[in-house]
Design a protein around this motif. Structure first.
Motif, PDB file in Angstrom:
ATOM      1  N   UNK A 126       0.666  96.099  72.310  1.00 12.13           N
ATOM      2  CA  UNK A 126       1.317  94.687  73.018  1.00 12.13           C
ATOM      3  C   UNK A 126       0.011  93.465  72.854  1.00 12.13           C
ATOM      4  N   UNK A 127      -1.072  94.091  73.452  1.00  7.59           N
ATOM      5  CA  UNK A 127      -2.193  93.105  72.980  1.00  7.59           C
ATOM      6  C   UNK A 127      -2.228  92.580  71.624  1.00  7.59           C
ATOM      7  N   UNK A 128      -2.328  93.529  70.802  1.00  6.30           N
ATOM      8  CA  UNK A 128      -2.283  93.037  69.270  1.00  6.30           C
ATOM      9  C   UNK A 128      -1.369  92.144  69.046  1.00  6.30           C
ATOM     10  N   UNK A 129      -0.054  92.301  69.501  1.00  2.52           N
ATOM     11  CA  UNK A 129       1.229  91.657  68.893  1.00  2.52           C
ATOM     12  C   UNK A 129       0.921  90.243  69.376  1.00  2.52           C
ATOM     13  N   UNK A 130       0.328  90.048  70.623  1.00  5.39           N
ATOM     14  CA  UNK A 130       0.143  88.716  71.111  1.00  5.39           C
ATOM     15  C   UNK A 130      -1.046  88.238  70.566  1.00  5.39           C
ATOM     16  N   UNK A 131      -1.831  88.699  69.710  1.00  4.75           N
ATOM     17  CA  UNK A 131      -2.983  88.109  68.865  1.00  4.75           C
ATOM     18  C   UNK A 131      -4.133  87.905  69.837  1.00  4.75           C
ATOM     19  N   UNK A 132      -4.298  89.175  70.808  1.00  3.15           N
ATOM     20  CA  UNK A 132      -5.386  89.160  71.791  1.00  3.15           C
ATOM     21  C   UNK A 132      -6.202  90.537  71.452  1.00  3.15           C
ATOM     22  N   UNK A 133      -7.352  90.330  71.856  1.00  4.82           N
ATOM     23  CA  UNK A 133      -8.157  91.842  71.880  1.00  4.82           C
ATOM     24  C   UNK A 133      -7.678  92.840  72.840  1.00  4.82           C
ATOM     25  N   UNK A 134      -7.907  94.220  72.422  1.00  2.00           N
ATOM     26  CA  UNK A 134      -7.453  95.060  73.139  1.00  2.00           C
ATOM     27  C   UNK A 134      -8.268  94.967  74.421  1.00  2.00           C
ATOM     28  N   UNK A 135      -9.479  94.849  74.631  1.00  2.00           N
ATOM     29  CA  UNK A 135     -10.183  94.813  75.549  1.00  2.00           C
ATOM     30  C   UNK A 135     -11.540  93.797  75.537  1.00  2.00           C
ATOM     31  N   UNK A 136     -11.376  92.729  76.264  1.00  2.00           N
ATOM     32  CA  UNK A 136     -12.335  91.643  76.058  1.00  2.00           C
ATOM     33  C   UNK A 136     -13.120  91.674  77.440  1.00  2.00           C
ATOM     34  N   UNK A 137     -13.164  92.587  78.130  1.00  2.00           N
ATOM     35  CA  UNK A 137     -14.006  92.583  79.464  1.00  2.00           C
ATOM     36  C   UNK A 137     -15.511  92.676  79.100  1.00  2.00           C
ATOM     37  N   UNK A 138     -16.449  91.710  79.862  1.00  2.00           N
ATOM     38  CA  UNK A 138     -17.774  91.863  79.675  1.00  2.00           C
ATOM     39  C   UNK A 138     -18.414  92.381  81.071  1.00  2.00           C
ATOM     40  N   UNK A 174       2.347  90.685  77.990  1.00  2.00           N
ATOM     41  CA  UNK A 174       2.048  92.115  77.288  1.00  2.00           C
ATOM     42  C   UNK A 174       2.786  93.224  78.179  1.00  2.00           C
ATOM     43  N   UNK A 175       2.985  92.986  79.240  1.00  2.00           N
ATOM     44  CA  UNK A 175       3.640  93.967  80.171  1.00  2.00           C
ATOM     45  C   UNK A 175       5.165  94.110  79.707  1.00  2.00           C
ATOM     46  N   UNK A 176       5.734  92.938  79.619  1.00  3.56           N
ATOM     47  CA  UNK A 176       7.017  92.591  78.992  1.00  3.56           C
ATOM     48  C   UNK A 176       7.303  93.464  77.506  1.00  3.56           C
ATOM     49  N   UNK A 177       6.241  93.517  76.700  1.00  4.85           N
ATOM     50  CA  UNK A 177       6.453  93.701  75.568  1.00  4.85           C
ATOM     51  C   UNK A 177       6.407  95.408  75.671  1.00  4.85           C
ATOM     52  N   UNK A 178       5.579  95.784  76.577  1.00  5.91           N
ATOM     53  CA  UNK A 178       5.494  97.421  76.974  1.00  5.91           C
ATOM     54  C   UNK A 178       6.895  97.966  77.280  1.00  5.91           C
ATOM     55  N   UNK A 188     -11.874  96.221  87.975  1.00  2.00           N
ATOM     56  CA  UNK A 188     -11.557  95.147  87.172  1.00  2.00           C
ATOM     57  C   UNK A 188     -10.369  94.564  88.025  1.00  2.00           C
ATOM     58  N   UNK A 189     -10.313  93.235  88.257  1.00  2.00           N
ATOM     59  CA  UNK A 189      -9.114  92.484  88.918  1.00  2.00           C
ATOM     60  C   UNK A 189      -7.926  92.700  88.251  1.00  2.00           C
ATOM     61  N   UNK A 190      -6.843  93.100  89.262  1.00  2.00           N
ATOM     62  CA  UNK A 190      -5.667  93.386  88.534  1.00  2.00           C
ATOM     63  C   UNK A 190      -4.572  92.995  89.887  1.00  2.00           C
ATOM     64  N   UNK A 191      -4.194  91.628  89.878  1.00  2.98           N
ATOM     65  CA  UNK A 191      -3.453  91.223  90.655  1.00  2.98           C
ATOM     66  C   UNK A 191      -1.993  91.943  90.939  1.00  2.98           C
ATOM     67  N   UNK A 192      -1.455  92.406  89.953  1.00  5.26           N
ATOM     68  CA  UNK A 192      -0.211  93.306  90.099  1.00  5.26           C
ATOM     69  C   UNK A 192      -0.370  94.543  90.812  1.00  5.26           C
ATOM     70  N   UNK A 208      -8.648  90.302  84.634  1.00  5.06           N
ATOM     71  CA  UNK A 208      -7.250  90.622  84.426  1.00  5.06           C
ATOM     72  C   UNK A 208      -6.875  91.075  83.160  1.00  5.06           C
ATOM     73  N   UNK A 209      -5.962  91.901  83.067  1.00  5.92           N
ATOM     74  CA  UNK A 209      -5.457  92.477  81.800  1.00  5.92           C
ATOM     75  C   UNK A 209      -6.492  92.978  80.637  1.00  5.92           C
ATOM     76  N   UNK A 210      -7.358  93.348  81.296  1.00  6.39           N
ATOM     77  CA  UNK A 210      -8.653  93.871  80.432  1.00  6.39           C
ATOM     78  C   UNK A 210      -9.267  92.578  79.621  1.00  6.39           C
ATOM     79  N   UNK A 211      -9.063  91.410  80.666  1.00  5.74           N
ATOM     80  CA  UNK A 211      -9.717  90.284  80.209  1.00  5.74           C
ATOM     81  C   UNK A 211      -8.882  89.055  79.386  1.00  5.74           C
ATOM     82  N   UNK A 212      -7.678  89.366  79.177  1.00  7.24           N
ATOM     83  CA  UNK A 212      -7.019  88.474  78.671  1.00  7.24           C
ATOM     84  C   UNK A 212      -6.116  87.433  79.527  1.00  7.24           C
ATOM     85  N   UNK A 213      -6.187  87.561  80.723  1.00  5.02           N
ATOM     86  CA  UNK A 213      -5.628  86.457  81.750  1.00  5.02           C
ATOM     87  C   UNK A 213      -4.469  87.027  82.098  1.00  5.02           C
TER      88      UNK A 213
END
Length: 223
Positions: free
Chosen positions: A136-148, A123-127, A70-74, A111-116
Motif C-alpha cells: 500500500x505504501x509503495x502503491x502511493x509512491x511512499x517509503x515503506x518506513x520513513x521513521x527516524x 494506505x489503510x483503504x488500499x489494504x 511511534x505516534x498512531x492516532x487511530x 504516524x503511518x511509519x513516517x508517511x503522515x
C-alpha cells in the motif's frame, strides 16, 4: 534551585546540552497506569514536539526499561483494531510501572511509519482492497518506513540513560538506537494477542519487515 526542582533533576539525571534537542518543560503527570514525569522536547532538526514519560529514577541507570512508541492516532486514541499500537502503548506503560522505573518516548511525526496521517488513511483503504501494508505504501509512491529514531536517542542521552532494555518487536529500533550511541542490552518482546482484523497486518510485519512475532504461529489457521 528549589527543593522540588532538585528532586525532579535527581529523578531524570543531569540536564546536559544535547545537540539537536531542547528540553522545554517537565511536570508531574498522573495517569491511569501510574505516576510519571512528562518531559517535553523540541526537535531542533525537524521541528517536532516530543515527549518522554518517566517513571521512577532513571538518571544514570543502566538497562532502563524503555519503549520508543511511534505516534498512531487511530490506534492510540481511537482504539482501532487494524493495528496493535494502542494495546502496545498500554502494555508498555504498565510494564514500566511494574518495573519500578523506565521511560516511554512518544515519537510524534511517526504516524503511518513516517508517511503522515492522511497518507496512512489512504494506505489503510488500499489494504482494505487487498494490498498489504508494504504494498500500500509503495502503491502511493511512499517509503515503506520513513521513521527516524535519532531524536529518541538524543532525548535518552539528555535524560542520562546510558543503556536500555528495549520494549519492541522491531529490530530496526534496536539498530537505530545503537547507531546513535545508546546501548541496547536486551530486546524485550511486546506481544499482543492478534485479532482477525489485524492478523494479515501482523503477518506482513513479520514476513516483510522482520518483526519478531512468534505468537502468530498459534493462529496459523486464520485466513
Amino acid at each position: 534551585m528549589t527543593e522540588i526542582q532538585e528532586r525532579h533533576a535527581d529523578a531524570i539525571g543531569p540536564t546536559v546540552r544535547t545537540p539537536g534537542v531542547k528540553r522545554v518543560v517537565d511536570l508531574d503527570l498522573s495517569t491511569k497506569y501510574g505516576e510519571f514525569r512528562a518531559v517535553g522536547y523540541l526537535d531542533l532538526e525537524r521541528g517536532d514536539e516530543q515527549v518522554a514519560l518517566i517513571h521512577g529514577d532513571v538518571g544514570g541507570r543502566e538497562e532502563t526499561l524503555t519503549r520508543l512508541h511511534s505516534e498512531c492516532l487511530t490506534g492510540d486514541a481511537f482504539g482501532s483494531t487494524h493495528c496493535e499500537c494502542g494495546d502496545q502503548l498500554s502494555m508498555a506503560l504498565r510494564a514500566i510501572v511494574a518495573e519500578g522505573h523506565g521511560v516511554l518516548v512518544y515519537l510524534r511525526g511517526h504516524e503511518g511509519r513516517g508517511i503522515g496521517l492522511l497518507a496512512k488513511l489512504r494506505a489503510m483503504r488500499l489494504q482494505a482492497e487487498g494490498l498489504d501494508t508494504v504494498e500500500a505504501n509503495l502503491a502511493l509512491g511512499l517509503p515503506v518506513d520513513a521513521r527516524d529514531y535519532g531524536v529518541a536517542a538524543r532525548m535518552l542521552h539528555d535524560l542520562g540513560v546510558p543503556s536500555v532494555r528495549l520494549l519492541s518487536n522491531n529490530p530496526r529500533k534496536r539498530e537505530a538506537l545503537e547507531s546513535h550511541g545508546v546501548e541496547v542490552t536486551e530486546q524485550v518482546p511486546l506481544l499482543i494477542p492478534p485479532r482477525e482484523q489485524n492478523i494479515s497486518y501482523l503477518r506482513t510485519k513479520r514476513e516483510r519487515m522482520d518483526h519478531h512475532l512468534p505468537h502468530l504461529d498459534a493462529v496459523a489457521h486464520w485466513s
